[in-house]
Write a protein that holds these residues in place. Sequence first.
Motif, short mmCIF file in Angstrom:
data_model
loop_
_atom_site.label_atom_id
_atom_site.label_comp_id
_atom_site.label_asym_id
_atom_site.label_seq_id
_atom_site.Cartn_x
_atom_site.Cartn_y
_atom_site.Cartn_z
N ALA A 389 0.82 -1.21 0.00
CA ALA A 389 0.00 0.00 0.00
C ALA A 389 0.86 1.27 0.00
O ALA A 389 0.51 2.26 -0.66
N VAL A 390 1.99 1.25 0.71
CA VAL A 390 2.85 2.44 0.77
C VAL A 390 3.47 2.72 -0.59
O VAL A 390 3.51 3.88 -1.06
N GLN A 391 3.94 1.68 -1.27
CA GLN A 391 4.53 1.87 -2.60
C GLN A 391 3.48 2.34 -3.60
O GLN A 391 3.76 3.21 -4.44
N PHE A 392 2.28 1.80 -3.49
CA PHE A 392 1.19 2.22 -4.38
C PHE A 392 0.85 3.69 -4.14
O PHE A 392 0.68 4.47 -5.09
N ALA A 393 0.77 4.08 -2.87
CA ALA A 393 0.47 5.48 -2.54
C ALA A 393 1.55 6.42 -3.08
O ALA A 393 1.23 7.49 -3.62
N ASN A 394 2.81 6.03 -2.95
CA ASN A 394 3.90 6.87 -3.45
C ASN A 394 3.87 6.99 -4.98
O ASN A 394 4.17 8.05 -5.53
N ARG A 395 3.48 5.90 -5.65
CA ARG A 395 3.40 5.94 -7.11
C ARG A 395 2.29 6.89 -7.57
O ARG A 395 2.48 7.67 -8.50
N VAL A 396 1.14 6.81 -6.91
CA VAL A 396 0.05 7.72 -7.24
C VAL A 396 0.44 9.17 -6.95
O VAL A 396 0.17 10.08 -7.72
N LYS A 397 1.10 9.39 -5.82
CA LYS A 397 1.52 10.74 -5.44
C LYS A 397 2.48 11.34 -6.46
O LYS A 397 2.39 12.52 -6.81
N SER A 398 3.40 10.52 -6.95
CA SER A 398 4.37 11.00 -7.94
C SER A 398 3.69 11.42 -9.23
O SER A 398 4.06 12.44 -9.85
N VAL A 399 2.67 10.66 -9.64
CA VAL A 399 1.94 10.99 -10.87
C VAL A 399 1.21 12.32 -10.71
O VAL A 399 1.23 13.18 -11.61
N ILE A 400 0.58 12.53 -9.55
CA ILE A 400 -0.14 13.78 -9.29
C ILE A 400 0.83 14.97 -9.25
O ILE A 400 0.56 16.02 -9.85
N ALA A 401 1.96 14.78 -8.57
CA ALA A 401 2.93 15.87 -8.46
C ALA A 401 3.49 16.24 -9.83
O ALA A 401 3.65 17.43 -10.15
N HIS A 402 3.79 15.25 -10.64
CA HIS A 402 4.35 15.52 -11.97
C HIS A 402 3.37 16.27 -12.85
O HIS A 402 3.73 17.24 -13.53
#
Length: 444
Positions: A389-402
């Motif tokens: 779940a943590v890795q998934f959350a970080n992946r989604v966060k990176s997409v939003i930030a980019h």
Amino acid sequence: MEDFWSLALWALEIWLYLIVGLIMVPAMFGFSLGISETYMTILVKTLEWATLKIQKVQAEEQTLKASGSNGLIQREDGSMEEELEELRRSRPKPPVGGDFTLSDSFYFTRRGIESIVEDEVTQRFSSEELVLWNLLTRTNNDFQFISVRLTLVYSLGIVIRYFILAPLRITLACIGLTWLVIGTSAVGFLPNSRMKFWLSEWVHVMCYRICARGLSATIRYHNRENKPQKGGICVANHTSPIDIVILCNDGCYAMVGQVHGGLMGVLQRAMVRSCPHVWFERAEMKDRHLVTKRLKDHVNDKTKLPILIFPEGTCVNNTSVMMFKKGSFEIGATIYPVAIKYDPQFGDAFWNSSKYSMVSYLLRMMTSWALVCNVWYLPAMHQQEGEDAVQFANRVKSVIAHQGGLVDLQWDGGLKRAKVKESFKEEQQKQYSSMVVGDDSSSD
């Protein structure tokens, strides 16, 4: 005296008729008469004129560039290993297998001073500074006193914002919230059917559109084909409570939050009668298993609206995205990322809850020029095999930030009011220990 009250009543009637006819009715049906567009055109030209006036008077352009910087410290992007290796280059023989050098202390001293002067977390909870003045009060330089003409324009802006726009916006906000309570309460008495769900969504969207007009909101939605679908979870970066109005202006969502009292409690009780929002009591919020179960039950019902969640758990100042809480990523539902980016030229949308109450913040927004933002609907994302779940959350966060042009930070937004966890300190200590002792020492 009677003539005075008659005149006042006549003026109030004209005022309400204009609001209903020119703003509310177009907002209810999702179209515009062009008044907002004309206002924004005049506003942009005025701000451009003020910018040119300031640039002409300023002798040194570097003064303006410095005032627009968000940081006092120019940090290097290298890792601990790279920066320590740079410090150790003066040694006649490079270390083999890892050892300690006195020069290592300079790295930690410098990083400590940088954190004391300006850390990466605290500056995310203060207003975003602007390169040039936007004819509002908040600025690092007294630009309004550069010339008499600019001072007169600034004074005229105060009259327009506080005596024309503010009463209009407050009136629209009151009407929108009142209609939300009355409309959702009335729809709540209907039996469950497609008609009830359609009316509920229409009432919610209509009232949010009226509230958005009350903020002179200009919203640009991109990639609408990726809009969140029923049975999914919409996650977005969080700048302000107004984020809800911005997103619900284009579609209806099920909200998740804690039960409140007062005016907020009245709104929550009215809304849940017509739409399956997920409200928790204070004691229930501490039970993670109960929260997860209720969220799973909601997303498993494909007839219910998508859940809207802000995983950061706090408002960040429109410059970055901080750590996402993993709770909403443990459910196994489809995640619909959404990036929101406000234009600070027209007003500061960030809510600094440590400095302003909700009422003070809303008054500041209603006395700003406008609310301009971009919303990007990103493609749906699913948890990959072997991904926690943590890795998934970080992946989604990176997409939003980019997509939003925001800084992707790993820090927890909870540090706004809490101390750094010991685990963060231990991680840095272990990282340096592996350099000094060597990675192979534990196996000998």
